[in-house]
Design an enzyme around this catalytic site. Structure first.
Site, PDB file in Angstrom:
ATOM      1  CE  LYS A  69       8.302  51.990  61.420  1.00  0.00           C
ATOM      2  NZ  LYS A  69       8.933  52.649  62.176  1.00  0.00           N
TER       3      LYS A  69
HETATM    4  C1  LIG Z   1       8.899  53.242  63.582  1.00  0.00           C
HETATM    5  C2  LIG Z   1      10.395  54.877  63.775  1.00  0.00           C
HETATM    6  C3  LIG Z   1      11.149  54.902  64.945  1.00  0.00           C
HETATM    7  C4  LIG Z   1      11.483  53.868  65.875  1.00  0.00           C
HETATM    8  O1  LIG Z   1      11.483  52.308  65.824  1.00  0.00           O
HETATM    9  P1  LIG Z   1      10.901  51.948  66.524  1.00  0.00           P
HETATM   10  O2  LIG Z   1      12.041  50.386  66.540  1.00  0.00           O
HETATM   11  O3  LIG Z   1       9.517  51.627  67.048  1.00  0.00           O
HETATM   12  O4  LIG Z   1      11.671  51.855  68.187  1.00  0.00           O
HETATM   13  C5  LIG Z   1      12.195  56.049  64.707  1.00  0.00           C
HETATM   14  N1  LIG Z   1      11.766  56.414  63.507  1.00  0.00           N
HETATM   15  C6  LIG Z   1      11.250  56.333  62.462  1.00  0.00           C
HETATM   16  C7  LIG Z   1      11.105  56.971  61.066  1.00  0.00           C
HETATM   17  C8  LIG Z   1      10.153  56.046  62.502  1.00  0.00           C
HETATM   18  O5  LIG Z   1       9.070  55.288  61.278  1.00  0.00           O
END
Ligand SMILES: *Cc1c(COP(=O)(O)O)cnc(C)c1O
Length: 382
Positions: free
Chosen positions: A183
């Site tokens: 992210k």
């Molecule tokens: C990465 C992601 C998640 C989940 O995030 P985590 O922190 O890994 O639980 C949820 N929704 C979207 C659209 C994502 O890209």
């Protein structure tokens, strides 16, 4: 061909970041503590959100938020199928039913129109995704939700640094960020829930820490009252200060990171403009926004070359790619159990078969990017 493998994403962690984590490790307080509290404050300051709760992942955030809303059997929750599977899994684990709104073919966003078709008397919540770093139409979606008495939960996993009409995502309603390593900013693993209603967030705070009537860390007592008792059975989802200190440092560099992502993304758009069959996403036209450029997604629409073959061949040229996302309703468990109205998810399915995320991360160089373009040209033989 390049010598080393180019991953599709890589976190930017400096020696100072590593030293800051070392300081926490040496401090004697490594679990939820002052760094988590400060990280929550700093997220509020940056996004304009009124309240925030640090948590171990966006998935844990979704779990606790849906539970705090009392969502369970008999309830329907509207979500795109083109999302990370965690959302659909959590809805399902709570005994509720996911109802899929189709995405726009060229932005991958769900719209007030596609959501409205899914609303029934059982609908309790809508979970739009600010896909790839572009915001959904917040005004339209919140107006629709208000009209039907439905809660909006914004999946902001791609949207730290995204603005809708000048307003930061996370400022308006319930939003959930992710700090997974791919992210825009990372804490290793982690997430943050923001909401205007602090009483609601107190339920999330309880659920993320055993259901005790106190938070994992009390800012006044610098710990937690050992006499605290269970108000409702909860989980163990609290973020550690080891993660939070990294998140604080990353947040301070977010704008620099996103500026680098933007520069690369705009250059991709120029370089890809005359390559047929490799189609970048388009942008919503009816509102202003700032793109966080979490992902650079293209759709491979070439006769005789599938997306999967394209990804495989790029790997031979030492170029990594990602797939965000394979439609949830097409994956084994859901395929075998959920019935989607035939022809109901045309744009989702068209994209699910064609989307591919090209390498994009702040420390990527123009040379790396030229290698990607050269490899694409070889693979599709332009
Ligand atoms: C990465 C992601 C998640 C989940 O995030 P985590 O922190 O890994 O639980 C949820 N929704 C979207 C659209 C994502 O890209």
């Amino acid at each position: 061909m390049r010598q080393d493998f180019l991953p599709f994403s890589k976190p930017s962690i400096s020696e100072e970041d590593i030293a800051a984590v070392g300081d926490v490790l040496r401090s004697g307080w490594i679990t939820t503590g002052p760094n988590c509290a400060k990280f929550e404050d700093e997220i509020c300051e940056y996004t304009g959100a009124e309240n925030a709760v640090a948590i171990v992942s966006a998935t844990a955030g979704m779990h606790t938020v849906l539970m705090a809303l009392g969502i369970g059997p008999g309830d329907e929750v509207i979500t795109p199928s083109l999302t990370w599977v965690s959302t659909v899994n959590i809805i399902t684990l709570l005994g509720a039913t996911p109802v899929y709104a189709d995405v726009d073919r060229d932005t991958l966003l769900i719209t007030p129109e596609s959501i409205e078709k899914c609303i029934t008397p059982r609908t309790r919540a809508i979970i739009p995704v600010h896909y790839a770093g572009v915001p959904v139409d917040l005004d339209g979606i919140y107006a629709l939700a208000e009209k039907h008495g439905i809660t909006v939960i914004e999946d902001a996993a791609h949207a730290v640094g995204t603005f809708y009409k000048g307003e930061h995502i996370g400022q308006r309603g319930i939003a959930i960020y992710s700090f997974h390593p791919i992210k825009n900013i990372t804490t290793g693993e982690g997430g943050m829930v923001t909401a205007p209603d602090n009483d609601f967030l107190n339920k999330v705070r309880q659920l993320k820490f055993h259901g005790l009537g106190v938070d994992a860390f009390d800012r006044n007592t610098q710990g937690r009252a050992p006499q605290a008792e269970v108000i409702t059975p909860g989980f163990k989802y609290n973020m550690t200060d080891i993660s939070a200190v990294l998140g604080r440092r990353q947040l301070a560099k977010l704008e620099e990171f996103n500026a680098k992502r933007t520069r690369l993304a705009l250059r991709y758009r120029e370089l890809l403009a005359d390559i047929p069959g490799v189609l970048p996403l388009e942008f919503p036209e009816n509102y202003d926004f700032t793109h966080a450029w979490h992902l650079f997604i293209v759709r491979i629409d070439i006769d005789g070359l599938s997306r999967d073959a394209f990804m495989e061949k790029l790997k031979e040229y030492k170029i990594g790619t990602g797939l965000h996302f394979r439609a949830a309703h097409g994956q084994k468990y859901y395929r075998e159990r959920n019935v989607v109205a035939p022809g109901g998810l045309v744009n989702t399915e068209w994209n699910s078969d064609r989307i591919c995320s090209l390498p994009l991360f702040p420390d990527m160089t123009f040379q790396d990017q030229d290698d990607v373009i050269e490899a694409i040209k070889q693979v599709i033989k332009v």
